[in-house]
Design an enzyme around this catalytic site. Structure first.
Site, short mmCIF file in Angstrom:
data_model
loop_
_atom_site.label_atom_id
_atom_site.label_comp_id
_atom_site.label_asym_id
_atom_site.label_seq_id
_atom_site.Cartn_x
_atom_site.Cartn_y
_atom_site.Cartn_z
CE LYS A 204 -4.18 -1.72 -0.11
NZ LYS A 204 -3.96 -3.15 -0.22
C1 LIG Z 1 -10.20 -1.86 -1.33
C2 LIG Z 1 -9.56 -2.66 -0.24
N1 LIG Z 1 -10.17 -2.73 0.95
C3 LIG Z 1 -9.63 -3.42 1.98
C4 LIG Z 1 -8.44 -4.09 1.83
C5 LIG Z 1 -7.90 -4.88 2.98
O1 LIG Z 1 -6.73 -4.32 3.47
P1 LIG Z 1 -5.83 -5.16 4.52
O2 LIG Z 1 -5.01 -6.12 3.73
O3 LIG Z 1 -5.01 -4.12 5.21
O4 LIG Z 1 -6.78 -5.84 5.44
C6 LIG Z 1 -7.75 -4.03 0.61
C7 LIG Z 1 -6.49 -4.74 0.44
O5 LIG Z 1 -5.90 -4.86 -0.60
C8 LIG Z 1 -8.34 -3.30 -0.46
O6 LIG Z 1 -7.74 -3.25 -1.66
#
Ligand SMILES: Cc1ncc(COP(=O)(O)O)c(C=O)c1O
Length: 414
Positions: A204
């Site tokens: 990210k």
């Molecule tokens: C749009 C979106 N929401 C939520 C997430 C979840 O993030 P995390 O991996 O930090 O839980 C992601 C992860 O790629 C995402 O792309």
């Protein structure tokens, strides 16, 4: 061109490494002073009074809908073009994700489609497998790739339908929007919804390896999320064991184990300090791509509205398949053979077995996402991308398109 280009390479400096070592040497590894500092600095960076650090954006989203009181059987509007997490957290509470189509250009959720789906439910009609009469209580917009939605429109829509808004801001730090060029910028998280949830996953815009943050202007929601992030306990370990703290605690609710560690926060503190510098690097790469592909009529580049500060987590191009003789997947295979790693964000949720089988979604229920996802390719874009890597992406994308152009006479028949 032979330069191999990864889809992403983390941007980690000695500052992060030294801070992690200092955290390890400090004797305090789990949630403690570094998490507190990271929360305070992140809250300031987005302009919110409260920030709760957790171990993923998924955890932040789960805590957000729990704090807002989501109950089994209720519906939440969720874009179909998103990652698994946005909808699965609704299922955690036994509620129903009411999938919504996307805008074909921004790829963000289409509020008109959301409105139509709510009207159908209100009029006593089922929407795919969501039973007639199901009450919708909230919406979780996603700022896809870091391009923020028009927050005023989201809020007006939510007010009209009596919905709360939780932003899935996994891609959108740092990002901002304004309603027109004369207006002041409003940062993502700066009271843009009830709760904004950010991701610090490895690839990210800023990372802690795994991690996330929920920000809010509402102190009660922040307290509930903080408590539920650590088993629903009355006080956390740092408070109990640091100087003068008491060993005792009470279980106030059956919570979760979502707290961020100080080791992870050590990385986050320094990523945060460089967030805008890294965003500017991504923005410059996006501009180079946009200029380089301006004349390529086999593809469309993402929009660059002047009323957005874009985080450029992703650079999703849309192929014009009517001008190509090969599919999106073959384009990706050819790029991989030439050393350029790409991805797709995303196969829409309604085209996954779980959502098809459980809720009966069909491709034609969400026609824009069904059509557009077949054309999507996310190109590599990350701070620290070398000049020759950027050039290799441009050159190879152009070459694959040129080599596989559909002849004009064939194209005319499609
Ligand atoms: C749009 C979106 N929401 C939520 C997430 C979840 O993030 P995390 O991996 O930090 O839980 C992601 C992860 O790629 C995402 O792309």
């Amino acid at each position: 061109m032979s330069t191999a280009v990864p889809f992403f390479r983390p941007n980690v400096t000695d500052a992060e490494i030294d801070e992690v070592v200092a955290a390890l040497r400090s004797g305090w590894l789990t949630t403690g002073p570094r998490v507190k500092r990271f929360e305070e600095e992140f809250a300031e960076a987005v302009g919110a009074p409260h920030a709760v650090a957790v171990n993923s954006c998924t955890a932040a989203l789960h805590l957000a809908v729990e704090a807002l009181g989501l109950r089994a059987g209720e519906a939440v509007l969720v874009p179909t073009l998103t990652f698994a997490a946005t909808a699965e957290i609704v299922r955690y509470l036994g509620a129903i994700p009411l999938l919504v189509d996307c805008d074909p250009v921004t790829l963000n959720v289409d509020l008109e489609d959301a409105g139509r789906k709510l009207e159908s439910l209100a009029a006593g009609r089922a929407v795919a497998g969501v039973p007639a009469g199901t009450k919708a209580v909230g919406i979780i917009p996603v700022h896809v790739g870091g391009l923020m939605m028009d927050i005023a429109k989201v809020k007006a829509f939510a007010d009209r339908h009596d919905l709360w808004v939780v932003e899935d801001a996994a891609h959108s730090f740092p990002a901002a929007w304004r309603s027109s060029p004369g207006q002041a910028w409003q940062r993502c998280g700066e009271n843009t919804s009830a709760i904004s949830c950010f991701s610090f996953y490895a690839n990210k815009t800023i990372t802690t390896g795994e991690g996330g943050m929920a920000t809010t202007f509402d102190g009660d929601l922040a307290d509930r999320m903080r408590r539920m992030s650590l088993h629903g306990l009355s006080q956390d370990a740092w408070k109990r064991y640091s100087g003068g703290g008491k060993w005792d605690y009470r279980i106030l609710a059956p919570g979760f184990k979502y707290n961020l560690t100080d080791v992870a926060a050590a990385i986050g503190i320094h990523q945060l300090a460089r967030a805008e510098t890294m965003r500017k690097e991504r923005e410059a790469i996006a501009q180079r791509f946009a200029e380089a592909f301006a004349g390529a009529d086999e593809l469309e580049t993402p929009p660059m509205p002047e009323d957005r500060i874009h985080s450029w987590h992703l650079f999703p191009i849309r192929l014009r398949l009517d001008r190509l003789s090969i599919s999106r997947n073959t384009v990706i295979d050819e790029l991989r053979e030439r050393g350029v790693a790409c991805s797709v964000h995303w196969r829409p949720l309604h085209l996954h077995p779980y959502y098809t089988e459980t809720f009966g979604w069909r491709p034609e229920d969400l026609p824009t996402a069904t059509a557009v996802w077949e054309r999507l390719i996310s190109l590599p874009i990350f701070p620290g991308m070398r000049d020759e890597e950027i050039a290799a992406v441009v050159e190879n994308v152009r070459a694959v398109c040129k080599d596989n152009r559909r002849s004009l006479s064939t194209a005319a028949r499609v």
